[in-house]
Design a protein around this motif. Structure first.
Motif, PDB file in Angstrom:
ATOM      1  N   GLY A 190      -8.115  -1.946   2.671  1.00 55.03           N
ATOM      2  CA  GLY A 190      -6.816  -0.626   3.858  1.00 55.03           C
ATOM      3  C   GLY A 190      -7.638   0.387   3.571  1.00 55.03           C
ATOM      4  N   ALA A 191      -7.334   1.559   3.501  1.00 52.13           N
ATOM      5  CA  ALA A 191      -7.621   3.049   3.025  1.00 52.13           C
ATOM      6  C   ALA A 191      -7.950   3.087   1.655  1.00 52.13           C
ATOM      7  CB  ALA A 191      -6.212   4.089   3.344  1.00 52.13           C
ATOM      8  N   GLY A 192      -8.571   2.374   1.126  1.00 45.51           N
ATOM      9  CA  GLY A 192      -8.991   2.737  -0.187  1.00 45.51           C
ATOM     10  C   GLY A 192      -7.780   3.253  -1.012  1.00 45.51           C
ATOM     11  N   GLY A 193      -6.510   3.426  -1.772  1.00 43.28           N
ATOM     12  CA  GLY A 193      -6.138   4.483  -2.152  1.00 43.28           C
ATOM     13  C   GLY A 193      -5.959   3.221  -3.646  1.00 43.28           C
ATOM     14  N   TYR A 194      -5.516   1.760  -3.298  1.00 44.23           N
ATOM     15  CA  TYR A 194      -5.850   1.032  -4.607  1.00 44.23           C
ATOM     16  C   TYR A 194      -7.223   1.319  -5.196  1.00 44.23           C
ATOM     17  CZ  TYR A 194      -1.385  -1.187  -3.703  1.00 44.23           C
ATOM     18  OH  TYR A 194       0.070  -1.448  -3.518  1.00 44.23           O
ATOM     19  N   ALA A 195      -7.585   1.300  -4.390  1.00 42.08           N
ATOM     20  CA  ALA A 195      -9.746   0.769  -4.722  1.00 42.08           C
ATOM     21  C   ALA A 195      -9.574   2.168  -5.681  1.00 42.08           C
ATOM     22  CB  ALA A 195     -10.508   0.747  -3.477  1.00 42.08           C
ATOM     23  N   ALA A 196      -9.584   3.372  -5.058  1.00 40.66           N
ATOM     24  CA  ALA A 196      -9.541   4.378  -5.938  1.00 40.66           C
ATOM     25  C   ALA A 196      -9.292   4.943  -6.908  1.00 40.66           C
ATOM     26  CB  ALA A 196      -9.445   5.602  -5.158  1.00 40.66           C
ATOM     27  N   ALA A 197      -7.990   4.324  -7.141  1.00 40.16           N
ATOM     28  CA  ALA A 197      -7.009   4.839  -8.632  1.00 40.16           C
ATOM     29  C   ALA A 197      -8.145   3.946  -9.645  1.00 40.16           C
ATOM     30  CB  ALA A 197      -5.933   4.064  -8.314  1.00 40.16           C
ATOM     31  N   ILE A 198      -8.109   2.430  -8.904  1.00 41.64           N
ATOM     32  CA  ILE A 198      -8.825   1.869 -10.189  1.00 41.64           C
ATOM     33  C   ILE A 198      -9.941   1.973 -10.819  1.00 41.64           C
ATOM     34  CG2 ILE A 198     -10.188  -0.776 -10.243  1.00 41.64           C
ATOM     35  CD1 ILE A 198      -7.596  -1.600  -8.499  1.00 41.64           C
ATOM     36  N   LEU A 199     -11.312   2.439  -9.728  1.00 39.90           N
ATOM     37  CA  LEU A 199     -12.214   2.734 -10.391  1.00 39.90           C
ATOM     38  C   LEU A 199     -11.893   4.406 -11.035  1.00 39.90           C
ATOM     39  CD1 LEU A 199     -13.955   2.463  -6.424  1.00 39.90           C
ATOM     40  CD2 LEU A 199     -14.859   1.553  -9.214  1.00 39.90           C
ATOM     41  N   ASN A 200     -11.438   4.875 -10.882  1.00 38.59           N
ATOM     42  CA  ASN A 200     -11.411   6.222 -11.259  1.00 38.59           C
ATOM     43  C   ASN A 200     -10.301   6.095 -13.063  1.00 38.59           C
ATOM     44  OD1 ASN A 200     -11.838   8.008  -9.785  1.00 38.59           O
ATOM     45  ND2 ASN A 200     -10.495   8.417  -7.948  1.00 38.59           N
ATOM     46  N   ALA A 201      -9.997   4.400 -13.078  1.00 36.68           N
ATOM     47  CA  ALA A 201      -9.535   4.900 -14.430  1.00 36.68           C
ATOM     48  C   ALA A 201      -9.898   4.816 -15.271  1.00 36.68           C
ATOM     49  CB  ALA A 201      -8.702   3.187 -14.271  1.00 36.68           C
ATOM     50  N   ALA A 202     -11.353   4.253 -15.560  1.00 38.34           N
ATOM     51  CA  ALA A 202     -12.741   4.844 -16.043  1.00 38.34           C
ATOM     52  C   ALA A 202     -13.617   4.597 -15.483  1.00 38.34           C
ATOM     53  CB  ALA A 202     -12.710   3.378 -17.359  1.00 38.34           C
ATOM     54  N   PRO A 203     -15.090   5.429 -15.881  1.00 36.47           N
ATOM     55  CA  PRO A 203     -16.472   5.573 -15.002  1.00 36.47           C
ATOM     56  C   PRO A 203     -16.569   4.683 -14.748  1.00 36.47           C
ATOM     57  CG  PRO A 203     -16.331   6.321 -17.299  1.00 36.47           C
ATOM     58  CD  PRO A 203     -14.573   6.319 -17.538  1.00 36.47           C
ATOM     59  N   ASP A 232     -12.019  -6.541   3.000  1.00 34.29           N
ATOM     60  CA  ASP A 232     -11.083  -6.122   3.861  1.00 34.29           C
ATOM     61  C   ASP A 232     -11.774  -6.685   5.129  1.00 34.29           C
ATOM     62  OD1 ASP A 232      -9.299  -4.899   6.323  1.00 34.29           O
ATOM     63  OD2 ASP A 232      -8.418  -3.655   4.423  1.00 34.29           O
ATOM     64  N   ARG A 233     -10.719  -8.094   5.904  1.00 30.22           N
ATOM     65  CA  ARG A 233     -11.463  -8.864   7.140  1.00 30.22           C
ATOM     66  C   ARG A 233     -11.056  -7.685   8.640  1.00 30.22           C
ATOM     67  NH1 ARG A 233      -6.034 -12.360   8.115  1.00 30.22           N
ATOM     68  NH2 ARG A 233      -7.529 -13.172   9.170  1.00 30.22           N
ATOM     69  N   ASP A 234     -10.511  -6.236   8.551  1.00 31.27           N
ATOM     70  CA  ASP A 234     -11.143  -5.082   9.690  1.00 31.27           C
ATOM     71  C   ASP A 234     -12.140  -4.693   9.344  1.00 31.27           C
ATOM     72  OD1 ASP A 234     -10.419  -3.401  11.099  1.00 31.27           O
ATOM     73  OD2 ASP A 234      -8.593  -3.361  11.190  1.00 31.27           O
ATOM     74  N   SER A 259      -1.856  -3.374   7.589  1.00 30.53           N
ATOM     75  CA  SER A 259      -1.748  -1.366   6.507  1.00 30.53           C
ATOM     76  C   SER A 259      -0.997  -0.705   7.798  1.00 30.53           C
ATOM     77  CB  SER A 259      -2.679  -1.246   6.383  1.00 30.53           C
ATOM     78  OG  SER A 259      -3.955  -0.824   8.486  1.00 30.53           O
ATOM     79  N   SER A 260      -0.931   0.820   7.531  1.00 29.26           N
ATOM     80  CA  SER A 260       0.455   1.665   8.100  1.00 29.26           C
ATOM     81  C   SER A 260      -1.504   2.224   9.617  1.00 29.26           C
ATOM     82  CB  SER A 260       0.433   2.838   6.661  1.00 29.26           C
ATOM     83  OG  SER A 260       1.065   2.343   6.091  1.00 29.26           O
ATOM     84  N   MET A 261      -2.278   1.848   8.772  1.00 27.81           N
ATOM     85  CA  MET A 261      -3.315   2.906   9.733  1.00 27.81           C
ATOM     86  C   MET A 261      -3.547   1.680  11.141  1.00 27.81           C
ATOM     87  SD  MET A 261      -4.686   2.870   7.504  1.00 27.81           S
ATOM     88  CE  MET A 261      -6.261   1.783   6.716  1.00 27.81           C
ATOM     89  N   GLN A 262      -3.651   0.229  10.896  1.00 30.37           N
ATOM     90  CA  GLN A 262      -3.220  -0.431  11.453  1.00 30.37           C
ATOM     91  C   GLN A 262      -2.077  -0.930  13.137  1.00 30.37           C
ATOM     92  OE1 GLN A 262      -3.686  -4.086   9.712  1.00 30.37           O
ATOM     93  NE2 GLN A 262      -5.529  -4.406  10.284  1.00 30.37           N
ATOM     94  N   ILE A 263      -0.843  -0.433  12.116  1.00 28.04           N
ATOM     95  CA  ILE A 263       0.883  -0.586  12.851  1.00 28.04           C
ATOM     96  C   ILE A 263      -0.083   1.255  13.666  1.00 28.04           C
ATOM     97  CG2 ILE A 263       2.535   0.454  12.622  1.00 28.04           C
ATOM     98  CD1 ILE A 263       3.124  -1.793  10.296  1.00 28.04           C
ATOM     99  N   ASP A 264      -0.217   2.241  13.322  1.00 25.10           N
ATOM    100  CA  ASP A 264      -0.587   3.209  13.612  1.00 25.10           C
ATOM    101  C   ASP A 264      -1.087   3.177  15.179  1.00 25.10           C
ATOM    102  OD1 ASP A 264       1.780   4.184  12.790  1.00 25.10           O
ATOM    103  OD2 ASP A 264       0.547   5.425  11.102  1.00 25.10           O
ATOM    104  N   GLU A 265      -2.053   2.659  15.362  1.00 27.56           N
ATOM    105  CA  GLU A 265      -2.717   1.935  16.057  1.00 27.56           C
ATOM    106  C   GLU A 265      -2.560   1.355  17.220  1.00 27.56           C
ATOM    107  OE1 GLU A 265      -6.886   0.842  14.969  1.00 27.56           O
ATOM    108  OE2 GLU A 265      -7.161   2.832  13.499  1.00 27.56           O
ATOM    109  N   ALA A 266      -2.497   2.084  18.578  1.00 29.15           N
ATOM    110  CA  ALA A 266      -0.954   1.063  19.642  1.00 29.15           C
ATOM    111  C   ALA A 266      -2.517  -0.021  20.462  1.00 29.15           C
ATOM    112  CB  ALA A 266      -0.625   2.431  21.001  1.00 29.15           C
ATOM    113  N   GLU A 267      -3.715   0.441  20.309  1.00 31.37           N
ATOM    114  CA  GLU A 267      -4.338  -0.672  20.821  1.00 31.37           C
ATOM    115  C   GLU A 267      -4.692  -2.235  20.094  1.00 31.37           C
ATOM    116  OE1 GLU A 267      -7.194   2.726  18.186  1.00 31.37           O
ATOM    117  OE2 GLU A 267      -5.223   2.108  19.869  1.00 31.37           O
ATOM    118  N   GLY A 290      -8.529  -8.742  11.700  1.00 36.88           N
ATOM    119  CA  GLY A 290     -10.173  -9.359  11.832  1.00 36.88           C
ATOM    120  C   GLY A 290     -11.223  -8.848  13.860  1.00 36.88           C
ATOM    121  N   ARG A 291      -9.962  -8.604  14.071  1.00 36.98           N
ATOM    122  CA  ARG A 291     -10.531  -8.599  15.503  1.00 36.98           C
ATOM    123  C   ARG A 291     -11.586  -9.914  16.381  1.00 36.98           C
ATOM    124  NH1 ARG A 291      -9.755  -2.643  17.197  1.00 36.98           N
ATOM    125  NH2 ARG A 291      -9.628  -1.295  15.909  1.00 36.98           N
TER     126      ARG A 291
END
Length: 346
Positions: free
Chosen positions: A44-57, A65-67, A117-125, A141-142
């Motif tokens: 998605g937008a990387g929220g979980y990914a960033a938090a997991i990576l920031n949990a330990a160096p 992501d299929r998109d 994801s929220s980004m997909q919902i918010d894109e009319a196209e 996945g278009r």
């Protein structure tokens, strides 16, 4: 709770394009460890990914992501993480193959955030929402069959079963009949066309969701085979997690949660004790033990701040030493739309 890295690049919530749901609860259930290998099946937008990576160096993460838009949007985070994050365009049902391709087996944890994801919902196209008038697409996945293709070619019984099974729409047959009648005059090509058609058939409830909500949900699930992907991902996670590794899944509607609950219940069950009247029944050794007893739901504060969190449920389980099992036929059946049944004559 997990600790954060003392130094290093971090993605703040304000930098993300949407707020990840149940983030603290996901981290607590996943319990990321220093030096661990993890997989985020829905970047998605990387929220979980960033938090997991920031949990330990020294954590390494493979994110899928299929998109293609989501993969392109993660380029900055990949650069910031200095080789610790790998992005791959793939369905999360393919997570075992992708983990093998990037030499990330066995994994210490898998996290899945199911749904659009929220980004997909918010894109009319992209055509996921009736809030905007756009092409009736819905393909994450278009590629492949679009929602417009399905609506304009499927038989009435198939459409009715999709709306009923995936959307739990009580007036599924009436909506399907209306679509068949409408497409005789011309193709249904836009979200507005379909939403208005459904609104003429399904009664709006005072203060309730838009009448087309369940039909749009059902089409999205069918176009993207979302429940089939979920079933494949659960079995794949079982195959690639090390003993002690954790599987964390966040769902947003009852069909998804039912599949996750049944999988974790079946995989964590033990044989009942036998007696002289009822001998013990042989059962496979549990492949998971439950981390959460029942679903974890958002706090009132999170639901006030993020409306997307209202229907979220988190379930988690920890891998045991037992070998992975064959796929559960019952789960596969849950993910599939039943064949249309001929109508009985009065």
């Amino acid at each position: 709770m997990t600790r954060r890295a003392e130094a290093g690049p971090e993605l703040q919530e304000s930098d993300a394009r949407h707020v990840p749901v149940l983030l603290a609860e996901v981290l607590e259930a996943l319990a990321p460890q220093p030096g661990g290998l993890y997989l985020d099946g829905t970047f998605g937008a990387g929220g979980y990914a960033a938090a997991i990576l920031n949990a330990a160096p020294d954590i390494r993460l493979l994110a899928l992501d299929r998109d293609p838009t989501a993969i392109a949007g993660g380029a900055d985070l990949v650069a910031a993480m200095g080789g610790r994050l790998t992005l791959a365009q793939a369905c999360f049902g393919e997570l075992a193959e992708e983990a093998a391709r990037f030499r990330m087996i066995p994994l210490d944890g898998v996290v899945l955030d199911i749904g659009v994801s929220s980004m997909q919902i918010d894109e009319a196209e992209r055509g996921f929402s009736f809030r905007f008038d756009g092409p009736l697409d819905m393909r994450m996945g278009r590629e492949g069959q679009s929602a417009a293709d399905l609506v304009n070619t499927a038989e009435e019984g198939v459409l009715a079963n999709i709306f009923y099974h995936y959307g739990e729409e009580r007036r599924s047959r009436a909506v399907a009949r209306a679509i068949i009648e409408a497409r005789r005059k011309g193709r249904i090509e836009t979200t507005k066309q379909l939403a208005e058609l459904v609104a003429g058939i399904v009664w709006a409830e005072p203060g309730g969701a838009h009448p087309a909500t369940r039909v749009f949900q059902a089409l999205r699930i069918a176009v993207n085979d979302e429940l089939g992907e979920l079933v494949r991902a659960l079995h794949a996670a079982e195959a690639v997690l090390r003993p002690g590794g954790r599987l964390v899944v966040v769902t947003f509607h009852s069909l998804e949660d039912r599949i996750v609950k049944q999988f974790m219940t079946a995989r964590s069950g033990r044989a009942p004790a036998g007696s002289r009247h009822a001998p013990a029944v042989a059962m496979d050794e549990p492949t998971f033990k439950l981390v959460t007893r029942g679903p974890v739901t958002p706090s009132e504060a999170e639901m006030r701040q993020n409306s997307r969190a209202r229907s979220a449920k988190l379930r988690a389980a920890e891998r045991t030493q037992a070998p992975a099992r064959a796929a559960e036929p019952g789960l596969i059946a849950l993910a599939e739309v039943p064949d249309p049944q001929p109508r009985r004559r009065p």
